[in-house]
Design an enzyme around this catalytic site. Sequence first.
Site, mmCIF file in Angstrom:
data_model
loop_
_atom_site.group_PDB
_atom_site.id
_atom_site.type_symbol
_atom_site.label_atom_id
_atom_site.label_comp_id
_atom_site.label_asym_id
_atom_site.label_seq_id
_atom_site.Cartn_x
_atom_site.Cartn_y
_atom_site.Cartn_z
ATOM 1 N N ASP A 144 0.800 -1.225 0.000
ATOM 2 C CA ASP A 144 0.000 0.000 0.000
ATOM 3 C C ASP A 144 0.834 1.278 0.000
ATOM 4 O OD1 ASP A 144 -2.184 -1.721 0.158
ATOM 5 O OD2 ASP A 144 -2.233 -1.649 2.341
ATOM 6 N N GLU A 145 2.003 1.229 -0.597
ATOM 7 C CA GLU A 145 2.892 2.396 -0.634
ATOM 8 C C GLU A 145 2.415 3.438 -1.648
ATOM 9 O OE1 GLU A 145 3.855 -0.724 -1.125
ATOM 10 O OE2 GLU A 145 5.387 -1.278 0.342
ATOM 11 N N LYS A 155 1.708 2.158 -5.104
ATOM 12 C CA LYS A 155 2.217 1.610 -6.376
ATOM 13 C C LYS A 155 1.271 1.909 -7.543
ATOM 14 C CE LYS A 155 2.319 -2.428 -4.323
ATOM 15 N NZ LYS A 155 2.074 -2.041 -2.935
ATOM 16 N N LYS A 210 -0.953 4.272 -7.947
ATOM 17 C CA LYS A 210 -0.939 5.684 -8.337
ATOM 18 C C LYS A 210 0.288 6.013 -9.185
ATOM 19 C CE LYS A 210 0.482 9.963 -7.710
ATOM 20 N NZ LYS A 210 0.477 11.298 -7.132
ATOM 21 N N GLY A 257 -4.531 -4.365 -3.769
ATOM 22 C CA GLY A 257 -5.515 -3.319 -4.081
ATOM 23 C C GLY A 257 -4.717 -2.102 -4.475
ATOM 24 N N HIS A 258 -4.664 -1.812 -5.754
ATOM 25 C CA HIS A 258 -3.861 -0.695 -6.260
ATOM 26 C C HIS A 258 -4.783 0.425 -6.687
ATOM 27 C CE1 HIS A 258 -0.211 -3.506 -7.201
ATOM 28 N NE2 HIS A 258 -0.588 -3.537 -5.948
ATOM 29 N N GLN A 289 2.030 -6.029 -3.198
ATOM 30 C CA GLN A 289 2.445 -6.107 -1.795
ATOM 31 C C GLN A 289 3.742 -5.299 -1.600
ATOM 32 O OE1 GLN A 289 1.481 -9.512 -3.292
ATOM 33 N NE2 GLN A 289 -0.461 -8.567 -2.827
#
Length: 421
Positions: free
Chosen positions: A13-14, A16, A18, A40-41, A222
Amino acid sequence: MKIDILLGLQWGDEGKGKIVDAISPDYDVIARFQGGPNAGHSLEFNNVKHVLHLIPSGIFHKGKLNLIGNGVVIDPSVFKKEIEELGPSLNELKDRLVISTRANLILPTHRILDAAYECQKGMTKIGSTLKGICTAYTDKTSRNGLSAGDILRADFNDLYNSHRERHLTILKNYDLKFDLAEYEKGWMEGIEMMKNFRIINTEYLVNNLATQGRKVLAEGAQGTMLDLDLGSYPFVTSSNTISAGACTGLGISPLSIGEVFGIFKAYCTRVGTGPFPTELNDETGSTLREKGHEFGSTTGRPRRCGWLDLPALKYAIMVNGVTQLFMTKADVMSGFDIVRICTCYKVDGQECAEIPYGIDAVIDPVYREMEGWKQEISGIKDYGKLPSTLKKFIEFIETETGVPVTMVSVGPDREETIVRR
Ligand code: GDP
Ligand code: IMO
Ligand code: MG
């Protein structure tokens, strides 16, 4: 042409999705290399937010080829739902998306088994997304998997039934109620949906395109600290999230890798259980969660929040060979008087340069305090105009890691991205 990799350096959830969407115009092919619907991107443009689970995050750009690689595990029912919710017509998407014959399938019974195993775990409950990831990868490594290429076989239904029976035999040992028929209906519809797309040997395609000079971006899911081999085992996912996973998950050689873009948040988050040395169980943690909308894109669960963890970041840079750092979500920290960065760990009172093995180690983070940035920064387009305190924060990270921060994301929209030249 070398293949670039973009991956997460923390616990997922960094941001990625976006960033991949924001840099897709620079690429011809965007290829997901591992994970599955546990991912979940999120990405945003024209004030609309989209969340992708299986489909690569370059899908909204016309003329770009999106590829689901052999390292991904696909749940056909999730795939179908995602295609239907995307926006562009199926006809348009057909040309933009290809699937590897070798990508393994998540069966309805994989999801049920995932829940059964997780229930049994007690103290070591992982907080799995329960999407059937661990059970699908387990079948893959035990040479029992069913792959996307099998969909094209005449005996596909027989194959499916034999896997289903095997799983149902195991499930007899568990006291679990489930409606398999309901799951299966959606799953079979998903299989039909997949048949609309080219299911091919993508390892040839991706290598041929790169040889012809096309630019390929490999998209990870991940984060490094959830890597099966190098993450906080057993609190990890079941695939290799690191740069080596791009080689195995797409069929590309290590020699073909160009840049490795490592994404990190200006703070840290983690969903599910497992060690999190800089976790903040206080008001600051709640502020980060509320302001950063830190709730899972896949499960909606609140994310645990904490300060930036440099020992973990340095470790991630080391195991991935990161060449450029992209920092996201510094805008969430606007308004803090002071911000902290963990610079090293103390384990049993001793400073420790390494991340200790094992989940029982009691880690005391040692912090460096820095002045915060007061103003909102989301509208800023130019690195030079960022507050000097934020620039000091970034420069400190660069000095400590030895890797340049070449992109700073200051909001969820694709336009809210500062490229540092
Ligand atoms: P991913 O799994 O790495 O793609 O990340 P997620 O999409 O699960 O979570 C990142 C969240 O932060 C999403 O809601 C994004 O829209 C949002 N986001 C990404 N970059 C930024 C940023 O720089 N600032 C803010 N405020 N939100 C961001
Ligand atoms: P993206 O790609 C954050 C976490 C789960 C759980 C552990 C194992 O959006 O960054 P699994 O379902 O894989 O068996 O769960 O890993 N997890 C993630 N956390 N972001 C993700 O993906 C994740 N995918 C799995 O919460 O702790
Ligand atoms: Mg996510």
